[in-house]
Design a protein around this motif. Structure first.
Motif, short mmCIF file in Angstrom:
data_model
loop_
_atom_site.label_atom_id
_atom_site.label_comp_id
_atom_site.label_asym_id
_atom_site.label_seq_id
_atom_site.Cartn_x
_atom_site.Cartn_y
_atom_site.Cartn_z
N UNK A 15 60.97 59.43 82.44
CA UNK A 15 60.25 58.21 82.22
C UNK A 15 58.78 58.48 81.55
N UNK A 16 58.48 57.56 80.78
CA UNK A 16 57.14 57.48 80.17
C UNK A 16 56.11 57.68 81.31
N UNK A 17 54.97 58.25 81.18
CA UNK A 17 53.86 58.10 82.06
C UNK A 17 53.16 57.00 82.07
N UNK A 18 53.64 55.85 81.11
CA UNK A 18 53.20 54.46 81.40
C UNK A 18 53.90 53.63 81.88
N UNK A 19 55.16 54.18 82.14
CA UNK A 19 56.34 53.30 82.67
C UNK A 19 56.35 53.70 84.41
N UNK A 20 55.40 54.14 85.07
CA UNK A 20 55.48 54.63 86.36
C UNK A 20 54.46 53.53 87.16
N UNK A 72 53.24 68.66 91.71
CA UNK A 72 54.69 69.56 92.19
C UNK A 72 55.54 69.58 90.92
N UNK A 73 55.23 68.68 90.12
CA UNK A 73 56.29 68.57 88.74
C UNK A 73 55.57 69.10 87.55
N UNK A 74 56.21 70.31 86.99
CA UNK A 74 55.78 70.79 85.84
C UNK A 74 55.88 69.90 84.48
N UNK A 75 56.73 69.03 84.71
CA UNK A 75 57.11 67.65 83.57
C UNK A 75 55.72 67.14 83.56
N UNK A 76 55.16 66.44 84.80
CA UNK A 76 54.21 65.79 84.71
C UNK A 76 52.92 66.45 84.12
N UNK A 77 52.72 68.00 84.43
CA UNK A 77 51.69 68.59 83.83
C UNK A 77 51.71 68.75 82.45
N UNK A 78 52.93 68.98 81.88
CA UNK A 78 53.09 68.97 80.38
C UNK A 78 52.86 67.81 79.85
N UNK A 79 53.07 66.69 80.46
CA UNK A 79 52.66 65.45 79.84
C UNK A 79 51.04 65.37 79.46
N UNK A 80 50.55 65.65 80.45
CA UNK A 80 48.97 65.78 80.14
C UNK A 80 48.30 66.90 79.16
N UNK A 81 49.13 68.01 79.29
CA UNK A 81 48.74 69.04 78.37
C UNK A 81 49.08 68.38 77.00
N UNK A 82 50.03 67.99 76.77
CA UNK A 82 50.35 67.34 75.26
C UNK A 82 49.67 66.50 74.96
N UNK A 83 49.08 65.37 75.71
CA UNK A 83 48.35 64.51 75.56
C UNK A 83 46.78 64.81 75.17
N UNK A 84 46.47 65.90 75.91
CA UNK A 84 45.05 66.17 75.64
C UNK A 84 45.01 67.24 74.51
#
Length: 205
Positions: A15-20, A72-84
């Motif tokens: 899911x997109x970070x904006x779709x939760x 807990x989710x590496x995928x969540x952290x990666x979304x922020x790292x990519x965005x920043x």
């Protein structure tokens, strides 16, 4: 949170970070509470469960310089790292289950928007509180948001434990003094309302 890592990895991988349901373009209430609790921009802040949250973006923009984000989710952290992008280097990123994490330091501000309420088992709650005690010291500010007593009973298909500021204070125990409370009617990206309870604490000893 044992057994839920795969759940959250799937959520953030599909899911997109904006779709939760918990997405906020700007975490205004959290920003206000952090600024009020700890105006010193050099204060150490940890955001528990802040993986894809944009709170860290706004904290960087406001000049905070000692930021840690745990999820807990590496995928969540990666979304922020990519965005920043390059700004991501200003943040310490930790992929860990809060119930198994042992903080390496004490933080001036411990922020948690909607992690603790997923811990419905007493053992997991106790493990979280152990991490909270290890990750704070006398004078630290603790800012926590959970679903309110009239909030949803589930989120992302998982059961939650709902709290008021008073019941959350009772669960944290006497080491943490309740200093403030607020409510929020969060609007999900698809327009439904979720009632949140915010509570701020100051660690006594």
């Amino acid at each position: 949170m044992s057994g839920t890592r795969s759940h959250w990895e799937e959520v953030y991988s599909t899911k997109s970070e904006t779709a939760v349901s918990w997405f906020q373009p700007h975490s205004e209430r959290s920003l206000e509470l952090i600024a009020s609790a700890m105006p010193d921009r050099a204060s150490a802040i940890v955001d528990i469960g802040g993986g894809a949250s944009r709170l860290v973006d706004d904290l960087i923009a406001r000049g905070y310089t000692d930021l840690t984000v745990l999820d807990v989710a590496e995928a969540a952290l990666e979304k922020s790292r990519t965005r920043l992008g390059r700004e991501a280097g200003k943040v310490a990123w930790i992929a860990a289950d809060i119930t198994q994490w042992r903080p390496p330091r004490a933080y001036a501000v411990w922020h948690d928007r909607a992690v603790f309420h997923f811990l419905t088992e007493p053992d997991n709650q106790a493990a979280y509180l152990s991490a909270l005690e290890a990750g704070t010291s006398a004078g630290s500010a603790v800012i926590m948001a959970t679903f309110a007593l009239d909030g949803p009973e589930k989120c992302s298909g998982l059961a939650v434990q709902r709290y008021s500021a008073a019941t959350l204070a009772a669960r944290l125990g006497p080491a943490f003094s309740l200093t403030g409370e607020a409510s929020e009617a969060h609007r999900t990206p698809w327009g439904t309302e979720q009632r949140f309870s915010y509570a701020t604490f100051r660690r006594r000893t």
